[in-house]
Enzyme design. Structure first.
Site, PDB file in Angstrom:
ATOM      1  N   TYR A   1      46.097  24.717  48.052  1.00  0.00           N
ATOM      2  CA  TYR A   1      44.944  23.823  47.856  1.00  0.00           C
ATOM      3  C   TYR A   1      43.843  24.499  47.039  1.00  0.00           C
ATOM      4  CZ  TYR A   1      47.019  20.643  51.236  1.00  0.00           C
ATOM      5  OH  TYR A   1      47.870  19.789  51.871  1.00  0.00           O
TER       6      TYR A   1
ATOM      7  N   ASP B   1      41.255  20.747  61.074  1.00  0.00           N
ATOM      8  CA  ASP B   1      42.053  20.755  59.854  1.00  0.00           C
ATOM      9  C   ASP B   1      42.180  22.176  59.335  1.00  0.00           C
ATOM     10  OD1 ASP B   1      43.360  18.754  57.862  1.00  0.00           O
ATOM     11  OD2 ASP B   1      42.444  20.299  56.625  1.00  0.00           O
TER      12      ASP B   1
ATOM     13  N   ARG C   1      45.815   9.174  62.833  1.00  0.00           N
ATOM     14  CA  ARG C   1      45.781   7.813  62.313  1.00  0.00           C
ATOM     15  C   ARG C   1      46.739   6.814  62.946  1.00  0.00           C
ATOM     16  NH1 ARG C   1      46.363   9.511  56.275  1.00  0.00           N
ATOM     17  NH2 ARG C   1      47.704  10.985  57.363  1.00  0.00           N
TER      18      ARG C   1
ATOM     19  N   ARG D   1      50.687  16.044  64.268  1.00  0.00           N
ATOM     20  CA  ARG D   1      49.810  14.930  63.878  1.00  0.00           C
ATOM     21  C   ARG D   1      49.779  13.827  64.932  1.00  0.00           C
ATOM     22  NH1 ARG D   1      47.969  14.802  58.341  1.00  0.00           N
ATOM     23  NH2 ARG D   1      47.795  16.979  57.802  1.00  0.00           N
TER      24      ARG D   1
ATOM     25  N   ARG E   1      36.636   7.112  64.570  1.00  0.00           N
ATOM     26  CA  ARG E   1      36.349   7.764  63.295  1.00  0.00           C
ATOM     27  C   ARG E   1      35.488   6.923  62.349  1.00  0.00           C
ATOM     28  NH1 ARG E   1      39.098  10.879  60.106  1.00  0.00           N
ATOM     29  NH2 ARG E   1      37.378  10.314  58.773  1.00  0.00           N
TER      30      ARG E   1
HETATM   31  O1  1CP Z   1      47.489  15.923  65.742  1.00  0.00           O
HETATM   32  C1  1CP Z   1      47.236  16.706  64.816  1.00  0.00           C
HETATM   33  O2  1CP Z   1      48.139  17.397  64.321  1.00  0.00           O
HETATM   34  C2  1CP Z   1      45.820  16.697  64.331  1.00  0.00           C
HETATM   35  C3  1CP Z   1      45.228  17.901  63.757  1.00  0.00           C
HETATM   36  C4  1CP Z   1      45.561  18.211  62.308  1.00  0.00           C
HETATM   37  C5  1CP Z   1      46.418  19.213  61.876  1.00  0.00           C
HETATM   38  C6  1CP Z   1      47.326  20.087  62.725  1.00  0.00           C
HETATM   39  C7  1CP Z   1      44.970  17.626  61.155  1.00  0.00           C
HETATM   40  C8  1CP Z   1      44.022  16.502  61.126  1.00  0.00           C
HETATM   41  N1  1CP Z   1      45.369  18.325  60.057  1.00  0.00           N
HETATM   42  C9  1CP Z   1      46.273  19.283  60.460  1.00  0.00           C
HETATM   43  C10 1CP Z   1      46.918  20.292  59.653  1.00  0.00           C
HETATM   44  C11 1CP Z   1      47.048  20.092  58.206  1.00  0.00           C
HETATM   45  N2  1CP Z   1      46.111  19.623  57.315  1.00  0.00           N
HETATM   46  C12 1CP Z   1      48.183  20.501  57.491  1.00  0.00           C
HETATM   47  C13 1CP Z   1      49.386  21.159  58.110  1.00  0.00           C
HETATM   48  C14 1CP Z   1      50.200  20.184  58.852  1.00  0.00           C
HETATM   49  C15 1CP Z   1      51.049  19.246  58.037  1.00  0.00           C
HETATM   50  O3  1CP Z   1      51.805  19.720  57.180  1.00  0.00           O
HETATM   51  O4  1CP Z   1      50.958  18.049  58.299  1.00  0.00           O
HETATM   52  C16 1CP Z   1      47.971  20.201  56.136  1.00  0.00           C
HETATM   53  C17 1CP Z   1      48.917  20.434  54.985  1.00  0.00           C
HETATM   54  C18 1CP Z   1      46.651  19.658  56.030  1.00  0.00           C
HETATM   55  C19 1CP Z   1      45.963  19.230  54.808  1.00  0.00           C
HETATM   56  C20 1CP Z   1      45.578  17.818  54.900  1.00  0.00           C
HETATM   57  N3  1CP Z   1      44.488  17.395  55.603  1.00  0.00           N
HETATM   58  C21 1CP Z   1      46.252  16.685  54.395  1.00  0.00           C
HETATM   59  C22 1CP Z   1      47.560  16.702  53.584  1.00  0.00           C
HETATM   60  C23 1CP Z   1      47.272  16.455  52.138  1.00  0.00           C
HETATM   61  C24 1CP Z   1      48.494  16.721  51.243  1.00  0.00           C
HETATM   62  O5  1CP Z   1      48.486  17.743  50.524  1.00  0.00           O
HETATM   63  O6  1CP Z   1      49.428  15.913  51.284  1.00  0.00           O
HETATM   64  C25 1CP Z   1      45.512  15.560  54.792  1.00  0.00           C
HETATM   65  C26 1CP Z   1      45.818  14.122  54.498  1.00  0.00           C
HETATM   66  C27 1CP Z   1      44.402  16.028  55.552  1.00  0.00           C
HETATM   67  C28 1CP Z   1      43.383  15.226  56.270  1.00  0.00           C
HETATM   68  C29 1CP Z   1      43.625  15.110  57.722  1.00  0.00           C
HETATM   69  N4  1CP Z   1      43.741  16.174  58.608  1.00  0.00           N
HETATM   70  C30 1CP Z   1      43.922  15.715  59.878  1.00  0.00           C
HETATM   71  C31 1CP Z   1      43.914  14.277  59.811  1.00  0.00           C
HETATM   72  C32 1CP Z   1      44.027  13.361  60.992  1.00  0.00           C
HETATM   73  C33 1CP Z   1      43.732  13.924  58.462  1.00  0.00           C
HETATM   74  C34 1CP Z   1      43.620  12.535  57.895  1.00  0.00           C
HETATM   75  C35 1CP Z   1      42.188  12.250  57.709  1.00  0.00           C
HETATM   76  C36 1CP Z   1      41.790  10.889  58.135  1.00  0.00           C
HETATM   77  O7  1CP Z   1      42.026  10.441  59.280  1.00  0.00           O
HETATM   78  O8  1CP Z   1      41.157  10.251  57.279  1.00  0.00           O
END
Ligand code: 1CP
Length: 383
Positions: free
Chosen positions: A167, A87, A42, A38, A51
C-alpha cells in the site's frame, strides 16, 4: 521473556483453556473452534447502522465504537473468538503517515513511497514515538472488549511488512503490487529500510493489542501470494520475523491442578506450572508455495486460503503445524447442502494437521447473509 500481567485474560485463566487457544497450541479439540476473517464488518446490518456518518479510521480510533463492532459478530454468531475491529493501516496513521480509508476502495496514501528519498522521509517518523499514549484508543478498546468477552478470546492482528509496503509504495490498492516488487529488486537497500521500519511500526501495534488483553495474534500478509518463494525468503521473510519478534517473547503461566495420574516422580499434591507463549497465526492469500516459509518466520499456526486443500497444506508443513482455514467464501452463497458438504470436506482434510481452527479462506464477502454464518457455526459446534 516477558510475562503478561496477572490480570491478562490468558494469565487469569479466562481464555487459556479455550478451544481456540488450545487448538492454536496444537492440542486437537473435540469441537473444532471457528471464527471468520472479516466477521466484524459489512455483512452485518448492525455494523452498517453503527458506521453511518463515521469514517472508517475514526471508527477504529473510537474505543467504544471499535469495541462494540468487535463484539457484534461474537454475540450474533457464537464464534469461538472475536477479532479486534481495526485496520492494518492504523499504526501507519498513528506514526504520522498521511493515510485514509476510502469507502469502496481501501487504504489510500497522501503521497506514495516510490524512491529512496521517499523512504528516508518516511523512516524519519520514529517507530519509538508509538508509545502507550499514542496507542491509548487501541488499549482502551481492547480493555473494553475483553471485559465483555469473558472466556472468549480476542484475536489481535496486524499487517505484515510486505502487505503494508504494497500500500505504501503503490499509494493504494493494486492488483499485482508491481511497483513494490520492482523496488525490492531495483533498490534492495531502500527496500530493506522500508521493510524494517514497517516491521517495527506494525509489530508495536500487534504487541500493544496482546499486552492490553488479546489472547492470540494474527499477522496478515494478504498480498504475499504475489511473490516467488525466492523473493519472499530474501526480501520479505526477515522483516516478518522482525515484526513477530515484538510479540514472540510474550508468555503467561498456567497452573495445572494436582493430577492423581501424574508421573510418580512428581509430587502429586503440588500444582504444576507451565509457561506458554501467546499463539501467533500467519495468513496470506494464494500462498500455497510459501506455507513453510511463512511458518518459519516465527508463527505457531498457518492460515491457508481456499486455493489449496488442507491435507495438502498440512503435508507441505510436515504434518506438525496447526492450521486455520479454509472454507471458500464463494460457498457461503451456495445452497446449504452444498456449503455443508464443503465444510465437512474441509474438516476431514483439516484432520491431517495436529489441530485445526475452521475459518474462511479469506474474508467474509460484504453481501453474505449473516444467518448463513450463524448456521455454519452451529453446524460445526454440533458435530
Ligand atoms: O472482522 C474483521 O476482520 C475486522 C477487522 C479488519 C481486519 C482484520 C478490518 C476492518 N481490516 C482488517 C485487515 C485488513 N485491512 C487486511 C488484511 C485482511 C484481508 O486480507 O482481508 C487488508 C489487506 C486491509 C486493507 C483494507 N482495508 C482493504 C482492502 C483493500 C484492497 O487492497 O483490496 C479495505 C477494503 C479496508 C477497509 C476496511 N477495513 C476493515 C473494514 C471493515 C473495512 C471496510 C471499510 C468500510 O466498512 O467501509
Amino acid at each position: 521473556m516477558n510475562t503478561l500481567d496477572p490480570s491478562h485474560p490468558l494469565s487469569a485463566a479466562r481464555t487459556a483453556s479455550s478451544r481456540l487457544v488450545r487448538a492454536y497450541q496444537g492440542v486437537r479439540q473435540e469441537v473444532t473452534p471457528v471464527w471468520f476473517m472479516r466477521q466484524a464488518g459489512r455483512s452485518l446490518p448492525e455494523y452498517r447502522e453503527l458506521r453511518v456518518g463515521t469514517r472508517m479510521l475514526d471508527a477504529c480510533l473510537d474505543p467504544a465504537l471499535a469495541s462494540e463492532i468487535t463484539l457484534q459478530p461474537v454475540r450474533r454468531h457464537g464464534v469461538d473468538a472475536g477479532i479486534f475491529f481495526s485496520d492494518i493501516v492504523i499504526p501507519l496513521r498513528l506514526a504520522g503517515v498521511d493515510v485514509d480509508i476510502v469507502p469502496g476502495k481501501g487504504p489510500v496514501l497522501g503521497s506514495p513511497v516510490r524512491t529512496a528519498d521517499d523512504v528516508s522521509r518516511l523512516t524519519e517518523l520514529d517507530p519509538a514515538s508509538l508509545t502507550d499514549e499514542t496507542f491509548a484508543p487501541i488499549i482502551e478498546a481492547v480493555r473494553l472488549t475483553t471485559a465483555e468477552l469473558g472466556d472468549t478470546p480476542l484475536i489481535g492482528f496486524a499487517g505484515a511488512p510486505f502487505t503494508l509496503a504494497a500500500y505504501l509504495v503503490e499509494g493504494g490498492p493494486s492488483k499485482d503490487h508491481i511497483r513494490a516488487r520492482t523496488m525490492m529488486h531495483a533498490d534492495p537497500i531502500a527496500w530493506a529500510r522500508l521493510m524494517d521500519w514497517t516491521a517495527d511500526v506494525t509489530g508495536a501495534f500487534l504487541r500493544t493489542q496482546v499486552v492490553a488483553g488479546a489472547s492470540a495474534a494474527q499477522l496478515f500478509d494478504s498480498w504475499a501470494g504475489s511473490l516467488s518463494l525466492h523473493d519472499y525468503a530474501t526480501h520479505v521473510a526477515p522483516a516478518s520475523t522482525r515484526a513477530l519478534s515484538h510479540v514472540r517473547d510474550l508468555t503467561y503461566v498456567v497452573t495445572h491442578a494436582p493430577d492423581a495420574a501424574a508421573d510418580a516422580d512428581a509430587r502429586a499434591d503440588e500444582p504444576q506450572t507451565e509457561t506458554r507463549n501467546v499463539p501467533i497465526v500467519h495468513f496470506g492469500v494464494g500462498t500455497g508455495e510459501l506455507l513453510k516459509a511463512m511458518h518459519e518466520v516465527g508463527a505457531d499456526v498457518v492460515g491457508v486460503d481456499y486455493r489449496i486443500p488442507l491435507d495438502e497444506a498440512s503435508r507441505r508443513l510436515g504434518h506438525v503445524v496447526p492450521i486455520q482455514g479454509n472454507v471458500d467464501p464463494a460457498m457461503l452463497a451456495a445452497p446449504w447442502k452444498v456449503l455443508q458438504a464443503h465444510v465437512l470436506d474441509v474438516l476431514e482434510r483439516g484432520a491431517d494437521a495436529p489441530a485445526h481452527v475452521l475459518n474462511l479462506g479469506h474474508g467474509v464477502p460484504p453481501e453474505t447473509d449473516p444467518d448463513v454464518l450463524t448456521r455454519l457455526v452451529g453446524f460445526v459446534h454440533g458435530l
